[in-house]
Design an enzyme around this catalytic site. Structure first.
Site, PDB file in Angstrom:
ATOM      1  N   ARG A 232       0.852  -1.173   0.000  1.00  0.00           N
ATOM      2  CA  ARG A 232       0.000   0.000   0.000  1.00  0.00           C
ATOM      3  C   ARG A 232       0.897   1.234   0.000  1.00  0.00           C
ATOM      4  O   ARG A 232       1.993   1.218   0.570  1.00  0.00           O
ATOM      5  CB  ARG A 232      -0.902   0.034   1.252  1.00  0.00           C
ATOM      6  CG  ARG A 232      -2.115  -0.879   1.165  1.00  0.00           C
ATOM      7  CD  ARG A 232      -3.161  -0.318   0.215  1.00  0.00           C
ATOM      8  NE  ARG A 232      -4.390  -1.101   0.204  1.00  0.00           N
ATOM      9  CZ  ARG A 232      -4.632  -2.097  -0.626  1.00  0.00           C
ATOM     10  NH1 ARG A 232      -3.707  -2.461  -1.495  1.00  0.00           N
ATOM     11  NH2 ARG A 232      -5.788  -2.726  -0.582  1.00  0.00           N
ATOM     12  N   GLU A 261      -3.196   7.820  -4.926  1.00  0.00           N
ATOM     13  CA  GLU A 261      -3.540   7.243  -6.227  1.00  0.00           C
ATOM     14  C   GLU A 261      -4.889   7.776  -6.704  1.00  0.00           C
ATOM     15  O   GLU A 261      -5.806   7.930  -5.891  1.00  0.00           O
ATOM     16  CB  GLU A 261      -3.629   5.717  -6.119  1.00  0.00           C
ATOM     17  CG  GLU A 261      -2.352   5.055  -5.661  1.00  0.00           C
ATOM     18  CD  GLU A 261      -2.551   3.568  -5.392  1.00  0.00           C
ATOM     19  OE1 GLU A 261      -3.658   3.036  -5.648  1.00  0.00           O
ATOM     20  OE2 GLU A 261      -1.602   2.928  -4.921  1.00  0.00           O
ATOM     21  N   HIS A 279      -0.851   0.671  -9.901  1.00  0.00           N
ATOM     22  CA  HIS A 279      -1.535  -0.236  -8.970  1.00  0.00           C
ATOM     23  C   HIS A 279      -2.241  -1.339  -9.753  1.00  0.00           C
ATOM     24  O   HIS A 279      -3.459  -1.501  -9.677  1.00  0.00           O
ATOM     25  CB  HIS A 279      -2.533   0.516  -8.086  1.00  0.00           C
ATOM     26  CG  HIS A 279      -2.883  -0.248  -6.842  1.00  0.00           C
ATOM     27  ND1 HIS A 279      -3.355   0.357  -5.705  1.00  0.00           N
ATOM     28  CD2 HIS A 279      -2.822  -1.578  -6.547  1.00  0.00           C
ATOM     29  CE1 HIS A 279      -3.592  -0.554  -4.765  1.00  0.00           C
ATOM     30  NE2 HIS A 279      -3.281  -1.746  -5.259  1.00  0.00           N
TER      31      HIS A 279
END
Length: 313
Positions: A232, A261, A279
């Site tokens: 993360r 993000e 991601h």
């Protein structure tokens, strides 16, 4: 119209959307011009939230859904879901473990190879016509090196298995020693970083791991060290990482996750010693279909009174 009403916080692939909207009355929160208006209008009848790991479900949202029974998460990470609120209010929470393990482990090794061997830079080198005119700089070998893994859950074990196939020496940091692996346990993250050539981060998100990869860890990793983060964005102190990349405190980094993000810190875009991924660790057709199926299986099990396949709460 289907009887059960579901609030979706973000889009799923089309094959999942078709199935969900055939089975349930789906309210698309991300498409609403006024999200609060939508929640106020339909919230009294919503019995489920279908969300994604990075979007989660805040207590503030759940509190506006008096009939909420379950939050089904498309992803493994549940740090963006207020689990304490869910427990206190009898709301079930599910996620999609196991089905994305192999793909995330693949991308961790892929980022390591791309970063150490400078694959993106080599692609530019060829496309720009430099090949034959100047020499491509020498790069870093991966095989036989020391790999430190921060986190030894399902994905950490899968990463270690892949690194072992490269003949790498493996040590790991975790909350406790895992007796089901033969790799060396290192309870001190700074010591692990100092030992490692490459540090791969796959700890869970949340308060306990917030900025666990800090300036001290990066200094210990050293000017020849490479950081890979597939966990993360919250687990890395991005200010410290950007400074370490800029000042060459570490050699390079491969990142699949970021703090903000998708609007990541623009300074990453100016650095040549970082490989960036959107991601997308679980972003294969095979895994995304399996994740969506598991979300739907959890919802179907809940509303038919059966045991949940992958409960978190």
């Amino acid at each position: 119209m289907p009887e059960v009403e579901i609030l979706m916080t973000g889009a799923y692939p089309e094959w999942d959307m078709v199935d969900l909207e055939t089975t349930y009355c789906v309210h698309r929160l991300w498409e609403a011009a006024d999200r609060q208006e939508l929640v106020s209008r339909v919230g009294k009848d919503v019995r489920a939230i279908a969300t994604r790991g990075e979007l989660g479900a805040a207590a503030e949202l759940m509190a506006q859904l008096p009939k909420l029974e379950i939050v089904s998460c498309y992803g493994v990470g549940t740090d963006a879901i207020d689990l304490s609120y869910a427990r206190a209010n009898g709301i079930r929470v599910t996620n999609t473990p196991d089905v994305l393990t192999e793909d995330v482990a693949d991308i961790a090794i892929g980022l390591l190879l791309a970063t150490a061997r400078q694959v993106p830079q080599a692609d530019v080198f060829v496309r720009s016509g430099q090949w034959g005119s100047v020499a491509m700089p020498l790069v870093t070998r991966v095989s036989g090196k020391k790999v430190g893994i921060a986190g030894m859950g399902r994905i950490g074990k899968a990463i270690a298995k892949r690194a072992a196939a490269f003949g790498c020496d493996i040590s790991y940091f975790a909350r406790h020693d895992h007796t089901d692996v033969t790799y060396t346990y290192e309870p001190d993250l700074i010591a692990l970083a100092a030992w490692a050539d490459f540090l791969i981060v796959i700890v869970p998100g949340g308060e306990a791991t917030m900025k666990i990869i800090n300036a001290e860890v990066l200094r210990a990793l050293g000017p020849q060290g490479i950081l890979v983060n597939v966990s993360r964005g919250t687990t890395v102190d991005e200010e410290a990482l950007i400074a370490a990349l800029r000042d060459r405190t570490i050699q390079a980094a491969g990142l699949d996750v970021f703090l903000n993000e998708p609007k990541i810190d623009a300074r990453f875009l100016t650095l040549q010693n970082v490989v960036l991924q959107p991601h997308h660790g679980s972003g294969t057709v095979e895994t995304r279909k399996a994740m969506g199926q598991l979300v739907r299986d959890n919802l179907a099990a809940h509303f038919s009174g059966r045991a949940l396949p992958t409960p978190v709460v």
